[in-house]
Design an enzyme around this catalytic site. Sequence first.
Site, PDB file in Angstrom:
ATOM      1  N   TRP A  88      35.053  29.705  20.771  1.00  0.00           N
ATOM      2  CA  TRP A  88      35.477  31.040  21.218  1.00  0.00           C
ATOM      3  C   TRP A  88      34.340  31.433  22.252  1.00  0.00           C
ATOM      4  CZ3 TRP A  88      31.211  33.988  19.818  1.00  0.00           C
ATOM      5  CH2 TRP A  88      30.712  33.440  18.890  1.00  0.00           C
ATOM      6  N   ASN A  89      33.211  30.888  22.040  1.00  0.00           N
ATOM      7  CA  ASN A  89      32.138  31.718  22.997  1.00  0.00           C
ATOM      8  C   ASN A  89      31.896  31.068  24.289  1.00  0.00           C
ATOM      9  OD1 ASN A  89      31.388  28.921  22.658  1.00  0.00           O
ATOM     10  ND2 ASN A  89      29.279  29.107  22.201  1.00  0.00           N
TER      11      ASN A  89
ATOM     12  N   ARG B  13      35.650  22.361  31.124  1.00  0.00           N
ATOM     13  CA  ARG B  13      34.597  21.031  31.249  1.00  0.00           C
ATOM     14  C   ARG B  13      35.221  19.718  30.424  1.00  0.00           C
ATOM     15  NH1 ARG B  13      28.932  22.574  28.404  1.00  0.00           N
ATOM     16  NH2 ARG B  13      29.630  21.963  26.418  1.00  0.00           N
TER      17      ARG B  13
ATOM     18  N   LYS C  79      43.880  23.209  22.202  1.00  0.00           N
ATOM     19  CA  LYS C  79      44.010  24.246  21.037  1.00  0.00           C
ATOM     20  C   LYS C  79      43.021  25.157  21.386  1.00  0.00           C
ATOM     21  CE  LYS C  79      42.347  24.794  17.238  1.00  0.00           C
ATOM     22  NZ  LYS C  79      42.134  26.191  17.672  1.00  0.00           N
TER      23      LYS C  79
ATOM     24  N   GLY D 103      32.311  22.760  18.832  1.00  0.00           N
ATOM     25  CA  GLY D 103      32.457  23.652  17.632  1.00  0.00           C
ATOM     26  C   GLY D 103      31.224  23.494  16.772  1.00  0.00           C
TER      27      GLY D 103
ATOM     28  N   LEU E  19      28.550  19.781  19.229  1.00  0.00           N
ATOM     29  CA  LEU E  19      28.291  20.286  18.105  1.00  0.00           C
ATOM     30  C   LEU E  19      27.100  21.403  17.997  1.00  0.00           C
ATOM     31  CD1 LEU E  19      29.217  17.223  15.832  1.00  0.00           C
ATOM     32  CD2 LEU E  19      30.603  18.785  16.891  1.00  0.00           C
TER      33      LEU E  19
ATOM     34  N   CYS F 234      25.543  27.318  21.957  1.00  0.00           N
ATOM     35  CA  CYS F 234      24.704  26.271  21.199  1.00  0.00           C
ATOM     36  C   CYS F 234      23.538  26.002  21.883  1.00  0.00           C
ATOM     37  CB  CYS F 234      25.698  25.166  20.988  1.00  0.00           C
ATOM     38  SG  CYS F 234      26.607  24.725  22.624  1.00  0.00           S
TER      39      CYS F 234
ATOM     40  N   GLU G 215      21.784  27.647  12.836  1.00  0.00           N
ATOM     41  CA  GLU G 215      21.883  28.336  14.209  1.00  0.00           C
ATOM     42  C   GLU G 215      22.093  29.907  14.009  1.00  0.00           C
ATOM     43  OE1 GLU G 215      25.401  26.503  15.971  1.00  0.00           O
ATOM     44  OE2 GLU G 215      24.494  26.253  17.847  1.00  0.00           O
TER      45      GLU G 215
HETATM   46  P1  ADP Z   1      32.617  28.424  15.427  1.00  0.00           P
HETATM   47  O1  ADP Z   1      31.625  28.452  14.416  1.00  0.00           O
HETATM   48  O2  ADP Z   1      32.255  28.272  17.082  1.00  0.00           O
HETATM   49  O3  ADP Z   1      33.774  29.350  15.269  1.00  0.00           O
HETATM   50  P2  ADP Z   1      34.449  26.218  14.596  1.00  0.00           P
HETATM   51  O4  ADP Z   1      33.946  24.693  14.294  1.00  0.00           O
HETATM   52  O5  ADP Z   1      34.779  27.013  13.264  1.00  0.00           O
HETATM   53  O6  ADP Z   1      33.263  26.890  15.383  1.00  0.00           O
HETATM   54  O7  ADP Z   1      35.559  26.320  15.699  1.00  0.00           O
HETATM   55  C1  ADP Z   1      35.490  25.706  16.809  1.00  0.00           C
HETATM   56  C2  ADP Z   1      37.050  25.507  17.111  1.00  0.00           C
HETATM   57  O8  ADP Z   1      37.672  24.569  16.151  1.00  0.00           O
HETATM   58  C3  ADP Z   1      38.008  26.385  16.880  1.00  0.00           C
HETATM   59  O9  ADP Z   1      39.084  26.315  17.871  1.00  0.00           O
HETATM   60  C4  ADP Z   1      38.539  26.356  15.745  1.00  0.00           C
HETATM   61  O10 ADP Z   1      39.749  27.212  15.575  1.00  0.00           O
HETATM   62  C5  ADP Z   1      38.567  25.004  15.422  1.00  0.00           C
HETATM   63  N1  ADP Z   1      38.830  24.697  14.234  1.00  0.00           N
HETATM   64  C6  ADP Z   1      38.141  25.231  12.995  1.00  0.00           C
HETATM   65  N2  ADP Z   1      38.326  24.601  11.807  1.00  0.00           N
HETATM   66  C7  ADP Z   1      39.051  23.340  12.188  1.00  0.00           C
HETATM   67  C8  ADP Z   1      39.725  22.211  11.490  1.00  0.00           C
HETATM   68  N3  ADP Z   1      39.622  22.077  10.063  1.00  0.00           N
HETATM   69  N4  ADP Z   1      40.572  21.506  12.436  1.00  0.00           N
HETATM   70  C9  ADP Z   1      40.904  21.690  13.605  1.00  0.00           C
HETATM   71  N5  ADP Z   1      40.195  22.785  14.209  1.00  0.00           N
HETATM   72  C10 ADP Z   1      39.342  23.460  13.490  1.00  0.00           C
END
Ligand code: ADP
Length: 495
Positions: free
Chosen positions: A165-166, A174, A189, A243, A266, A299, A396
């Site tokens: 989302w950030n 990208r 997604k 993420g 990550l 990040c 973080e």
């Molecule tokens: P943040 O801390 O930046 O929210 P996340 O890793 O929780 O990071 O989320 C990043 C992306 O991963 C978002 O699009 C979120 O919807 C998706 N996401 C979170 N959990 C899962 C999962 N178990 N499987 C697939 N996508 C996921």
Amino acid sequence: MSATAPTAADESRVLGSVPTDLLIGADWSPSSSGATFDVRDPATGAVLATIADATPEDGIRALDAAVAASEQWAATAPRVRSDLLRAAFDRVRERAEDLALLMTLEMGKPLAESRGEVAYGGEFLRWFSEEAVRISGRYGINPEGTGRTIVSQHPVGPSFFITPWNFPLAMATRKIAPALAAGCTVVVKPAELTPLTTLALGSIFREVGLPDGVLNIVTTTDSKGVSSPIIADPRLRKLSFTGSTPVGVTLMKQAADNVLRTSMELGGNAPFLVFEDADLDAAVAGAMLAKFRNIGEACTAANRFLVHESIADEFTRRITDAVSELPVGRGTEDGVRIGPLINESAVAKADELVRDAVERGATVRTGGSPIDGDGTFYAPTVVSGVQQGSDILRTEIFGPVVSIVTFADEDEAVRIANDTEFGLVSYAFTRDLARGQRLIERLRTGMMGLNVGVISNASAPFGGVKQSGVGREGGFEGIHEYLDTKYTMTPNPFA
Ligand code: ADP
């Protein structure tokens, strides 16, 4: 729209232009369950839009569409792919103000920073429109002289992207731009907290005439439920995720069952080193950028300021002065530098980290608490004298908090900097050229800012080492994440 503060009418017009359905194949369509979810403004809590909430079946339909379009897109002339990316870049640039406002509304960052992200995120479309026509191979003679090898590059195939989302635009472009340039079709997604920018980008790609099924977008509150069947489907060939590290680890495990190519961007825990010979004005200016860009929700954000003990007081005083003057507010307001954090849990996390640091001996120089009232704001903060063992040095922060520790010499600075499982980016300020070169070799990160506070650029291979990820986005390397290498052995034609 001009570059002045947007009006309520601008906001409604921009929100009204964003599709609210799923992009699957040729059509924008509602969720098969009819379900929807609300996207909110983190500065006010107000609902901005209500959009389709995809089911796992919708996710597979999107993959079906990407698979159906795959062969033809791979066979499309590189120049055609290039021109489509370039046309999308031109539209993004034309609509820069609207896209910037949309990002500020859904994510909260100040409008000036959203404009910067439109420029940065758009550049991936331009860069990869240029790279699309430069995919090449090689021809060689084997050492024995008995054969000839032809090395060629081929699109990996249908790809699935999960974005955070950030940076709602840049994290999408990208991945999408290099994949499309390479000849791959994709399902994206976006994060459920900021999906509108990706939908707006989808509509730009439709307008410029991207063929049906090349780009599919599924928005959902059931990330795991929708993603898992796509990742498990043997027709998928590539997964790219940006993420958190725990989610990345889960996804890599899922991807292993299908032996998918993966790119993982990550978490980070960036050290920001300030040596006794640094230009302090430049170091403070760089620190402000490295920390407060995107409200600290990056990040790449400097997470640990490591400052030589001889200049720590001076650095702390100067950065505290600068931080205490940062204007906080809704990102659409003129002059605001710090918007809201993305949600309540982000505020709670920043607060817990600051409290833990203080309990272990750190001093709050400015800020140090959430801001009461509407929205999810945390005061821009400086804590100094942070002790080793404090959670803030391991986690973080993802918020507007400067955390300062001191070091006695270069060896100690390097030891502290590398004492983390993460390895995304490091920053260092020094006037000593040899020291700078030593740091390039000693700091275990995939990227480094040497006397600069911002490193991101479409022409550079962004990515981390250790638990910060696998793979590179941008640069010459970026397109190779979407290409498989093949070699063909042929006989010596003279034999
Ligand atoms: P943040 O801390 O930046 O929210 P996340 O890793 O929780 O990071 O989320 C990043 C992306 O991963 C978002 O699009 C979120 O919807 C998706 N996401 C979170 N959990 C899962 C999962 N178990 N499987 C697939 N996508 C996921």
